[in-house]
Design an enzyme around this catalytic site. Structure first.
Site, short mmCIF file in Angstrom:
data_model
loop_
_atom_site.label_atom_id
_atom_site.label_comp_id
_atom_site.label_asym_id
_atom_site.label_seq_id
_atom_site.Cartn_x
_atom_site.Cartn_y
_atom_site.Cartn_z
N CYS A 75 0.38 -1.23 0.67
CA CYS A 75 -0.15 0.25 -0.06
C CYS A 75 0.93 1.28 -0.39
O CYS A 75 1.56 1.31 -1.18
CB CYS A 75 -1.12 0.17 1.40
SG CYS A 75 -2.09 1.17 0.79
N HIS A 91 -3.48 -5.62 1.25
CA HIS A 91 -2.66 -5.64 1.80
C HIS A 91 -2.53 -7.90 2.83
O HIS A 91 -3.42 -8.23 3.39
CB HIS A 91 -3.66 -5.44 3.20
CG HIS A 91 -3.29 -4.38 3.94
ND1 HIS A 91 -2.47 -2.75 4.48
CD2 HIS A 91 -4.04 -2.66 2.66
CE1 HIS A 91 -2.38 -1.79 3.88
NE2 HIS A 91 -3.69 -1.31 3.44
N GLU A 110 -1.16 -8.36 4.90
CA GLU A 110 -0.22 -9.42 6.02
C GLU A 110 -1.38 -8.71 7.15
O GLU A 110 -2.31 -9.31 8.29
CB GLU A 110 0.78 -8.60 6.84
CG GLU A 110 -0.50 -6.75 6.83
CD GLU A 110 -0.74 -5.84 5.93
OE1 GLU A 110 -0.74 -6.17 4.26
OE2 GLU A 110 -1.01 -4.30 6.37
#
Lengths: 225, 78
Positions: free
Chosen positions: A89, A197, A199
Site C-alpha cells: 500500500c 494488504h 498482512e
C-alpha cells in the site's frame, strides 16, 4: 536459523503493527522496529517491510516524502545488495517514489477511497514472495487506498509483463490500474510492491488466510523451512 | 526571490481529479468546457544565489514525479 526482519515506521504509517504481527506470527520472531529518522538498519537483515498508511500525510504525493527520508537511503542500498523488500500500500507508493520499482500510483480512477476485500490472481508464482501460491490462483486480500491506480508507459508495462514481473493482478475492477496490475517485482525479484494488504489475511479471525502464503514462502525461501 | 514551480500531468496520463472537476463544472451549469487537467503550483522563496540548475534538480528529484508529471519553473521578479 532465526529470521531477522525489520518494519520501517514513518510518521503517518498505520499498518506497521499489523505488518510486525504478521511477520512475528509466521516466522516466530518479532521484527526490528525501525524509525524513519534512523540512519542505519540493523545488521544482517533477511527481510525489510515498508508498511501501509499515510506517511507524511500524503503531502506532495503519496510516498514522496518518505521515499526521501534518511532510512530509505539504507533501504535502497540493502535492496541493491539483494535483501528482500516488501512494500504494501503506502509502502508500494514509497517504492515507486524511491525508484526501486517502476511506474507510479495515481488517484483511483473512480476518485473514491476503496476499502474492501478484492480478488487477485497470482500471475507469477516463481518469486521469493509468491512461490507459496499456484500460478493463476485466485486469492482474496483486502485493499484500502485512495492512490492505487498503477501507471507506467506502455513500453514499461510490456517489459514488466514480458519479464514476469507482474506478481498479482486484480481479478475485478478496483482502481483503474494499468492492465489491472496489483503488485510488481523489480528486475532482480527481491523487491515486491503491492497495493493489497496480505498482512491482514494471515489468521482465520481476520476473515481469511490467503495472505499467509506470501510470508511463509518468503521466510522459508530465506531461512529454510 | 520568489520562484514558482508548476507541476502538471503529462499528456496521455489520465487525470481522475481533472475529470471530476470537469463534471462539477458542468453540474454548475457551465457549458463549453472541453477538458480539465489539475496540477499543482509550488512557490519557493529562495536566495538569489540559488542557481537554475539547483531549481531543476529540486523539481526533478522531489517536486515532480517524472514518471507522470512535467514541471515548469518561473522566477518571479520582486
Amino acid at each position: 536459523m532465526t529470521f531477522r526482519s525489520a518494519v520501517i515506521t514513518f510518521p503517518g504509517s498505520n499498518c506497521d503493527r499489523d505488518m510486525a504481527d504478521a511477520l512475528e506470527k509466521v516466522s516466530g520472531t518479532a521484527p526490528h522496529r525501525v524509525w524513519h529518522g534512523d540512519d542505519a538498519l540493523p545488521d544482517g537483515l533477511d527481510f525489510i517491510a515498508l508498511p501501509g498508511g499515510f506517511s507524511y500525510g500524503d503531502y506532495l504525493r503519496s510516498g514522496a516524502m518518505a521515499a526521501r527520508s534518511h532510512i530509505m537511503k539504507a533501504v535502497i542500498e540493502a535492496a541493491g545488495r539483494g535483501v528482500p523488500v516488501l512494500g504494501v500500500c503506502n509502502g508500494f507508493q514509497v517504492l515507486t517514489e524511491s525508484g526501486l520499482l517502476p511506474g507510479a500510483l495515481m488517484r483511483n480512477a473512480g476518485i473514491r477511497f476503496v476499502c474492501r476485500d478484492v480478488k487477485l490472481t497470482v500471475e507469477n508464482n516463481q518469486s521469493l514472495f509468491t512461490s507459496g501460491y499456484t500460478a493463476g490462483q485466485e486469492i482474496l486480500i483486502p485493499v484500502a487506498h485512495h492512490d492505487g491506480n498503477y501507471f507506467a508507459d506502455d513500453a514499461t508495462l510490456d517489459r514488466l509483463e514480458g519479464e514476469g514481473r507482474v506478481a498479482f493482478r486484480y481479478a475485478e475492477l478496483v482502481n483503474g490500474s494499468a492492465r489491472a496490475i496489483a503488485g510488481v517485482l523489480n528486475a532482480a525479484g527481491n523487491v515486491l510492491g503491492m497495493m493489497p494488504h496480505p498482512e491482514r489475511m494471515i489468521e482465520p479471525e481476520q476473515g481469511g488466510t490467503d495472505g499467509r502464503a506470501l510470508f511463509e514462502s518468503a521466510i522459508q525461501g530465506l531461512v529454510g523451512a | 526571490m520568489k520562484v514558482r514551480v508548476y507541476v502538471s500531468l503529462k499528456n496521455g496520463v489520465l487525470d481522475p481529479q481533472g475529470r471530476a472537476i470537469h463534471h462539477a463544472i458542468e453540474g454548475l451549469g457551465f457549458s463549453g468546457v472541453q477538458d480539465v487537467r489539475a496540477g499543482r503550483l509550488i512557490e519557493l522563496d529562495v536566495d538569489d544565489t540559488v542557481t537554475d540548475d539547483a531549481l531543476e534538480a529540486m523539481a526533478q528529484q522531489l517536486l515532480a514525479n517524472m514518471v507522470i508529471e512535467n514541471y515548469r519553473i518561473e522566477r518571479v521578479a520582486a
